[in-house]
Design a protein around this motif. Structure first.
Motif, PDB file in Angstrom:
ATOM      1  N   ARG A 235      39.564  38.202  32.729  1.00  9.94           N
ATOM      2  CA  ARG A 235      39.610  37.986  34.171  1.00  9.94           C
ATOM      3  C   ARG A 235      39.518  39.298  34.924  1.00  9.94           C
ATOM      4  O   ARG A 235      40.307  40.205  34.703  1.00  9.94           O
ATOM      5  CB  ARG A 235      40.908  37.276  34.535  1.00  9.94           C
TER       6      ARG A 235
ATOM      7  N   ARG B 182      30.697  26.959  40.389  1.00 12.81           N
ATOM      8  CA  ARG B 182      31.351  26.926  39.078  1.00 12.81           C
ATOM      9  C   ARG B 182      32.757  26.363  39.203  1.00 12.81           C
ATOM     10  O   ARG B 182      33.184  25.521  38.418  1.00 12.81           O
ATOM     11  CB  ARG B 182      31.404  28.354  38.542  1.00 12.81           C
TER      12      ARG B 182
ATOM     13  N   THR C  48      36.174  37.615  39.794  1.00  9.47           N
ATOM     14  CA  THR C  48      36.109  36.180  39.513  1.00  9.47           C
ATOM     15  C   THR C  48      36.779  35.366  40.625  1.00  9.47           C
ATOM     16  O   THR C  48      36.824  34.153  40.556  1.00  9.47           O
ATOM     17  CB  THR C  48      36.766  35.837  38.168  1.00  9.47           C
TER      18      THR C  48
ATOM     19  N   ASN D  67      25.362  37.646  38.212  1.00  7.40           N
ATOM     20  CA  ASN D  67      26.201  37.533  37.028  1.00  7.40           C
ATOM     21  C   ASN D  67      27.672  37.701  37.348  1.00  7.40           C
ATOM     22  O   ASN D  67      28.525  37.166  36.646  1.00  7.40           O
ATOM     23  CB  ASN D  67      25.794  38.588  35.991  1.00  7.40           C
TER      24      ASN D  67
END
Ligand code: SF4
Ligand code: SF4
Ligand code: SF4
Lengths: 87, 234
Positions: free
Chosen positions: B47, B105, B51, B95
């Motif tokens: 993480r 997501r 993120t 990315n």
């Protein structure tokens, strides 16, 4: 490990989702052009195949001694393994 | 005879021992390989701060709901991927840092708002991707033209956003006229429309197919990948 993932570089959109989900961190994005799987790290779990938005990842058997999958990456990895007696 | 037999047996044993040694060496090298692989995995941490950037994309739309001038912040999402692609030749924005991709997501995977079905092949085909990029760029150009018209005084400011390039939604409460020159506000409305439309399309394909299906034909993604490909082929 019976299978490994292989990316079709022509269809890949280099979104990086496969690299994100891979528990083994086996995928890397090559210069923003396409993803590449390090098949010595890949355990063939299939997570990347299920998340790829372009659907360009296939799981390839290592044991069938088939070269048809290896040709995707142009390396013929599975046949190499067969010669060593692994796979 | 006896001696011969003995020597034969000895040589056999020797060769077997050699074989074993060899396999031991191979084993050692295998173990070392796995060690190196483990180090590789540990190196790439899990993480990271980026993120959580999906929060940014929610904040963006929320801010635009109160004051349209915040729409200008959307230019960050247009310029940073281009900077990454042109100067370092990678798609690190997609990315890692793209808030929109992460929002899809998050909603698709963690909130289970996605069917997770494989999208039809034509969606990620080259023709459709570049076609959509061309369409998007035309619409972007149109927006700039509208801004120019307002700046030149040819048309008045329209305090509305256009969804899917057709549906006009009144959005007047987000702007008090006279705060800035009209063209700045017009550009804000235009950019906000574009961002909202693309996110809505993205949400639709997210629900229908896999979470990040939008990324397979996102104009920014196509453009940055195109730039990277050109850079790589040089
Ligand atoms: S199959 Fe699993 S281990 Fe292999 S690259 Fe895909 S996600 Fe990673
Ligand atoms: S998820 Fe699919 S399209 Fe995205 S980078 Fe990986 S292989 Fe390419
Ligand atoms: S393809 Fe578009 S939406 Fe997806 S990560 Fe890249 S810029 Fe963001």
């Amino acid at each position: 490990m019976k299978r490994y993932a292989s990316v079709n570089p022509n269809q890949c959109v280099a979104c990086g989702e496969c690299a994100y989900v891979c528990p083994r961190k086996a995928v890397s994005i090559q210069k923003g052009c396409y993803a590449k799987v390090d098949d010595t790290l890949c355990v063939g779990c299939g997570l990347c195949e299920r998340c790829c938005p372009a659907g360009c990842i296939t799981l390839i058997d290592r044991d069938g001694c088939s070269t048809k999958g290896g040709q995707d990456t142009g390396r013929g990895h599975s046949s190499e393994l067969c010669q060593k007696g692994i796979g | 005879m006896k001696e011969k037999m003995e020597s034969k047996i000895e040589s056999k044993i020797e060769s077997e021992v050699k074989l074993e040694l060899k396999s031991e060496i191979e084993l050692k090298s295998e173990i070392e390989k796995t060690k190196i692989n483990k180090q590789k995995i540990n190196k790439r941490e899990k993480r990271k701060w980026y993120t959580y950037l999906w929060i940014w994309s929610i904040v963006y739309f929320a801010l635009g709901f109160f004051n349209i001038l915040f729409a200008w912040l959307g230019m960050i999402d247009f310029l940073i991927p281009l900077v990454f692609a042109i100067f370092s030749g990678n798609k690190n924005f997609c990315n890692r840092y793209c808030g929109r991709g992460q929002l899809f997501r998050k909603l698709g995977n963690d909130c289970k708002c996605s069917r997770g079905k494989k999208a039809p092949g034509w969606i990620s085909s080259k023709g459709f991707r570049y076609g959509f990029l061309a369409f998007f760029m035309t619409m972007f150009g149109n927006m700039i033209y509208q801004t120019y018209l307002v700046a030149a005084g040819a048309t008045g400011l329209r305090e509305a956003i256009k969804l899917f390039w057709t549906i006009r939604v009144p959005w007047g409460w987000t702007y008090t006229s006279g705060m800035t020159p009209d063209w700045i506000a017009q550009f804000s409305f235009g950019l906000y429309s574009l961002m909202l439309t693309s996110t809505l399309i993205g949400l639709v394909v997210m629900v229908l197919y896999r979470p990040r299906t939008w990324c397979s034909f996102c104009p920014m993604g196509t453009m940055t990948q195109g730039i990277c490909r050109i850079k790589d082929s040089r």
